[in-house]
Design an enzyme around this catalytic site. Structure first.
Site, short mmCIF file in Angstrom:
data_model
loop_
_atom_site.label_atom_id
_atom_site.label_comp_id
_atom_site.label_asym_id
_atom_site.label_seq_id
_atom_site.Cartn_x
_atom_site.Cartn_y
_atom_site.Cartn_z
N MET A 155 40.09 6.46 19.29
CA MET A 155 40.80 5.42 20.03
C MET A 155 41.32 5.92 21.38
O MET A 155 41.56 5.12 22.28
CB MET A 155 41.94 4.85 19.19
CG MET A 155 41.48 4.00 18.02
SD MET A 155 40.44 2.60 18.49
CE MET A 155 41.61 1.56 19.37
N VAL B 6 36.20 5.54 12.71
CA VAL B 6 37.04 5.63 13.90
C VAL B 6 38.41 6.17 13.52
O VAL B 6 38.98 5.77 12.50
CB VAL B 6 37.22 4.23 14.54
CG1 VAL B 6 38.15 4.29 15.74
CG2 VAL B 6 35.90 3.61 14.91
N CYS B 7 38.95 7.08 14.34
CA CYS B 7 40.34 7.50 14.20
C CYS B 7 40.94 7.64 15.60
O CYS B 7 40.44 7.06 16.56
CB CYS B 7 40.47 8.78 13.38
SG CYS B 7 39.90 10.28 14.21
N ARG B 8 41.98 8.43 15.74
CA ARG B 8 42.65 8.56 17.04
C ARG B 8 41.80 9.36 18.03
O ARG B 8 41.60 8.95 19.16
CB ARG B 8 44.02 9.24 16.86
CG ARG B 8 44.78 9.44 18.15
CD ARG B 8 46.14 10.10 17.90
NE ARG B 8 46.67 10.64 19.14
CZ ARG B 8 46.41 11.85 19.61
NH1 ARG B 8 45.63 12.67 18.95
NH2 ARG B 8 46.94 12.26 20.74
N GLY C 99 38.79 11.37 16.86
CA GLY C 99 37.46 11.67 16.33
C GLY C 99 37.45 12.77 15.29
O GLY C 99 36.43 13.01 14.65
#
Length: 124
Positions: free
Chosen positions: A99, A70-72, A74
């Site tokens: 996110m 997971v990141c901000r 993708g």
């Protein structure tokens, strides 16, 4: 609906929510954003292993486990998933929306930073 991009399965928020809500030990969900982003808001209980630290610990990450990154948005998590695959960790998926797409509960603060890789495998 899940789809494939460059050999990495991309999952949508509904699938991540389902995996998260099961509270199973696998797959292991990992946030690969920077600490400042994680502090602002993250999925409760999900460990932080910033993308830039992954090369230092890649040899300690268990190849027989499954992971969702997971990141901000993708993008960083997708590149990290490609790096996992390049290093023999084949069961890795990316949360495509990051996110920005997550609309369920979040937590603030530095809740679960990975200080040693063994922490990833001690899920309660």
């Amino acid at each position: 609906m899940a789809y494939d991009l460059e050999g990495i399965e991309q999952i949508e928020k509904e699938e991540l929510k389902r995996l998260y809500d099961t509270k199973e030990k696998s797959p292991i969900i990992i946030d690969v954003r920077e600490p400042s982003e994680y502090i602002e808001g993250h999925i409760p209980g999900v460990p932080l292993l910033p993308m830039n630290q992954v090369p230092e610990v890649i040899d300690q990450i268990k190849k027989d486990e499954s992971y969702v990154l997971v990141c901000r948005s993708g993008s960083r998590s997708h590149h990290t998933a490609l790096y996992f695959k390049d290093n023999g960790i084949n069961n890795v998926k990316n949360f495509a929306g990051g996110m920005l797409a997550w609309d369920s509960e979040t937590e603030t603060g530095m809740e679960n930073p990975v200080e040693e890789i063994g922490q990833l495998y001690n899920k309660k």
